[in-house]
Design an enzyme around this catalytic site. Structure first.
Site, PDB file in Angstrom:
ATOM      1  N   ARG A 139      49.881  48.822  20.525  1.00 13.41           N
ATOM      2  CA  ARG A 139      49.531  48.016  21.693  1.00 13.41           C
ATOM      3  C   ARG A 139      48.868  48.894  22.745  1.00 13.41           C
ATOM      4  NH1 ARG A 139      53.567  46.354  24.865  1.00 13.41           N
ATOM      5  NH2 ARG A 139      52.147  45.018  26.012  1.00 13.41           N
ATOM      6  N   LYS A 204      62.902  53.530  19.846  1.00 14.11           N
ATOM      7  CA  LYS A 204      61.918  52.681  19.166  1.00 14.11           C
ATOM      8  C   LYS A 204      61.942  52.876  17.649  1.00 14.11           C
ATOM      9  CE  LYS A 204      57.331  50.800  19.496  1.00 14.11           C
ATOM     10  NZ  LYS A 204      56.326  50.333  20.436  1.00 14.11           N
ATOM     11  N   ARG A 339      60.100  48.783  31.715  1.00 12.17           N
ATOM     12  CA  ARG A 339      61.112  49.832  31.526  1.00 12.17           C
ATOM     13  C   ARG A 339      62.357  49.477  32.307  1.00 12.17           C
ATOM     14  NH1 ARG A 339      58.223  51.911  28.417  1.00 12.17           N
ATOM     15  NH2 ARG A 339      56.829  53.675  28.523  1.00 12.17           N
TER      16      ARG A 339
HETATM   17  C1  BTN Z   1      53.077  49.040  19.084  1.00 13.16           C
HETATM   18  O1  BTN Z   1      52.316  49.637  19.863  1.00 13.16           O
HETATM   19  O2  BTN Z   1      54.291  49.051  19.258  1.00 13.16           O
HETATM   20  C2  BTN Z   1      52.523  48.265  17.904  1.00 13.16           C
HETATM   21  C3  BTN Z   1      52.381  49.118  16.665  1.00 13.16           C
HETATM   22  C4  BTN Z   1      51.857  48.352  15.459  1.00 13.16           C
HETATM   23  C5  BTN Z   1      51.586  49.257  14.275  1.00 13.16           C
HETATM   24  C6  BTN Z   1      51.225  48.475  13.042  1.00 13.16           C
HETATM   25  S1  BTN Z   1      51.259  49.461  11.577  1.00 13.16           S
HETATM   26  C7  BTN Z   1      50.512  48.165  10.674  1.00 13.16           C
HETATM   27  C8  BTN Z   1      49.439  47.584  11.562  1.00 13.16           C
HETATM   28  N1  BTN Z   1      48.209  48.331  11.465  1.00 13.16           N
HETATM   29  C9  BTN Z   1      47.889  48.913  12.613  1.00 13.16           C
HETATM   30  O3  BTN Z   1      46.872  49.622  12.804  1.00 13.16           O
HETATM   31  N2  BTN Z   1      48.817  48.653  13.544  1.00 13.16           N
HETATM   32  C10 BTN Z   1      49.855  47.802  13.028  1.00 13.16           C
END
Ligand code: BTN
Length: 344
Positions: A139, A204, A339
């Protein structure tokens, strides 16, 4: 959750290392059965010299590779590689055909593969997984570090009616489904930090990146999910947030194929309801039950400034509610980070 500044590098540990994700996957595939393999045979299989293999041995140790007295290499217990047939066998849902679950080796991002799948007229539902991502996305434009054969990187493609409006609350609903899937397989309590970080023991464990591809009234949703299963020690260098993996939280080894199957099953079931009823009261209740910020002091930050107050859960459209001294403020996901106040 892993966000690593060295993300752009093609090498795994240092810029001097010869160990690319592709080479590592080749080596781990040869060792997957858990049987010893002579160093020379492994070098030949991986198309590198024995000297190169010896030089990268310390990095292989983080992936469970051990050298025996006779010089041969093995991974005790074998390597838990992804297998589309095993995943399909374990999926307990209405997902139609084996062909709809695709496992890739090293790719940029499974969300990007999912987008290409849609643009090339691929069917939905469909699921794309990879052993490693070299351009995994999180994100707010952040990188998602995605080491080889360690975690789950999964993008599920689903049809949605009603354009953007039909997707209201979808990323929160996705969080509920994934949290329930992890609990089923790994028996660890999972919290959902708004909008949709997956937490275990307040750290996380995974993240969700939902993207929409819309044409007219019809949309395809890409539900991108990353779960930390066994994060190799070297990847933790440079991580800018407290993280945890299932290897730390669960007794025994969590099999990535079973975890992926449970995620697909729970997502499919959730989507069946979501398509008819949207982010309904039941999904909202299940999300709220996992909210670690409920009735705690929080601070929401964005480019526009910050809001401090008491966390009051979410409204029917999935916006987060903060009770300040004077009013209750609704916060939309966008570029906001939330947060606990004491961590701010
Ligand atoms: C976050 O920032 O918390 C979201 C992370 C999401 C990661 C997943 S891994 C599978 C899919 N492919 C990506 O490039 N991102 C999502």
């Amino acid at each position: 959750m892993i966000r690593c500044p060295t993300h752009g590098s093609r090498n795994l540990v240092t810029s001097m290392s010869a160990l690319t994700p592709e080479l590592l996957l080749l080596i781990l595939s040869r060792l997957a059965q858990g049987q010893p393999v002579a160093l020379e045979d492994l070098a030949e299989h991986a198309a590198v010299s024995s000297e190169t293999l010896v030089a990268i041995l310390p990095e292989l140790v983080d992936h469970g590779v051990r050298q025996r007295r006779d010089g041969s290499l093995r991974v005790p217990g074998g390597v838990d590689l992804l297998d589309s047939d095993r995943i399909a066998d374990a999926v307990r849902s209405t997902l139609p055909k084996r062909a709809d679950i695709k496992v890739y080796g090293v790719t940029g991002s499974t969300n990007d593969l999912a987008r290409a799948w849609i643009e090339n007229g691929g069917s939905a539902p469909a699921v794309i997984l990879a052993e490693a991502q070299t351009a995994g996305r999180g994100r707010r434009g952040r990188a998602w570090s995605s080491p080889v054969a360690s975690n789950v990187y999964l993008s599920q493609i689903e049809m949605l009616a009603g354009g953007l409006q039909g997707a209201v609350g979808l990323s929160l609903a996705t969080g509920v489904a994934v949290a329930e899937a992890i609990e089923e397989v790994a028996a660890v309590p999972v919290a959902l930090k708004w909008p949709n970080d997956l937490l275990a023991r307040e750290r996380k464990l995974g993240g969700i990146l939902v993207e929409l591809v819309t044409s007219g009234a019809a949309s395809r949703a890409i539900l991108g999910i990353g779960i930390n299963v066994r994060v190799p020690a070297y990847t933790s260098a440079g991580i800018d947030q407290e993280w945890i993996d299932l290897a730390q939280t669960s007794r025994g080894r969590v099999e990535r194929n079973l975890l992926a199957a449970a995620i697909i099953t729970h997502l499919s079931r959730m989507l069946e309801r979501f398509r008819q009823q949207g982010f309904n009261a039941d999904l909202r209740r299940r999300w709220q039950a996992r909210d670690p910020f409920f009735s705690r002091r929080v601070v929401a930050r964005s480019d526009q400034g910050e809001i401090r107050g008491w966390g009051r859960g979410i409204d029917a459209s999935g916006e987060f509610l903060i009770e300040t001294e004077s009013e209750t403020v609704r916060v939309g996901a966008g570029e906001v980070s939330l947060r606990l106040e004491k961590q701010a």
